[in-house]
Write an enzyme that holds these catalytic residues in place. Sequence first.
Site, PDB file in Angstrom:
ATOM      1  CD  GLU A 263      -1.057   0.355   3.729  1.00  0.00           C
ATOM      2  OE1 GLU A 263      -1.659   1.434   3.792  1.00  0.00           O
ATOM      3  OE2 GLU A 263      -1.136  -0.533   4.571  1.00  0.00           O
TER       4      GLU A 263
ATOM      5  CE  LYS B 282      -1.889   2.004  13.103  1.00  0.00           C
ATOM      6  NZ  LYS B 282      -2.049   1.470  11.751  1.00  0.00           N
TER       7      LYS B 282
END
Length: 303
Positions: A26, A160
Amino acid sequence: MPAEFLAISDEVRAAVADGRPVLALESTIFTHGLPRPRNVEVALEAEERVRAAGVVPATIGLVDGVPTVGLSTDEIERLSNDDAVVKVSLRDIPVASAKKLNGGTTVAATAYLATLAGVRVFSTGGLGGVHRGAETTFDESADLGTLATLPLVVVSAGVKSILDIPLTLERLETLNLAVVGYRTTDYPGFYISDSGYDIEYSVDSPEEIARVVAARDALRIASTLLVANPVAADKQLDPAVHDSVLAEALAAAEAAGISGNETTPFLLDFVQRTTGGASLDVNVEVYRGNVALGAQIAVALTA
């Protein structure tokens, strides 16, 4: 597809056509995730590591509105240093394309474009997931719904820890997104090796992952296999520090009335500042580990 809507580098196109291993990467990690000049260094280092493993890197982003699979070094440097570069999720691609914007692609956008180009494996840092309080806000990353429709392998270090991990795991089950831990059944929490939540299955090698993919494809199940790859225990953020800083960050966000799209950037910035940049170092270690494993999986899939 016309080149103005999807550009695929000659190197990536040839590798896919020849059945050689390719790994998608990415661009938001270097457009929005890391400070300059470290962002460029990490992006180019990742490509070098992929090549050293005998795999073709396919870094993905938007250049002047053109979705590009296989960014050149010059294009990576350009996006990394563009103050106006936008974060592009899947829904944003047509708008950014029409406006001819430079864009860093999120997990959802990168995964979609990788699939269009015939790339089968994608390494990222952490997935998007279900946000805390989503039972009232319905705040959930587009990553999840998008990956539920794409037959990829995505390597990440979980989501996360600022997100709601148990709710995220429930949504993954609902969306038929299989999750396997790489040599563990402890689901990682990005900054830390063990989020405190378990997953059902572990896999021991890239070859075993390839066998799972072969079974999925034979059964025509068109959803992503998520490989949870924890950061090494000696590279993680100290769990006690992590828990303390996260509690402080969540309290600070509530006190400041932070909500919606502002929440994640606020929390990540708070964690970075409070840890003196240690969280950024972990971020880089996470990415390195996922890129290395993704390259090995790409090789195993083409063996």
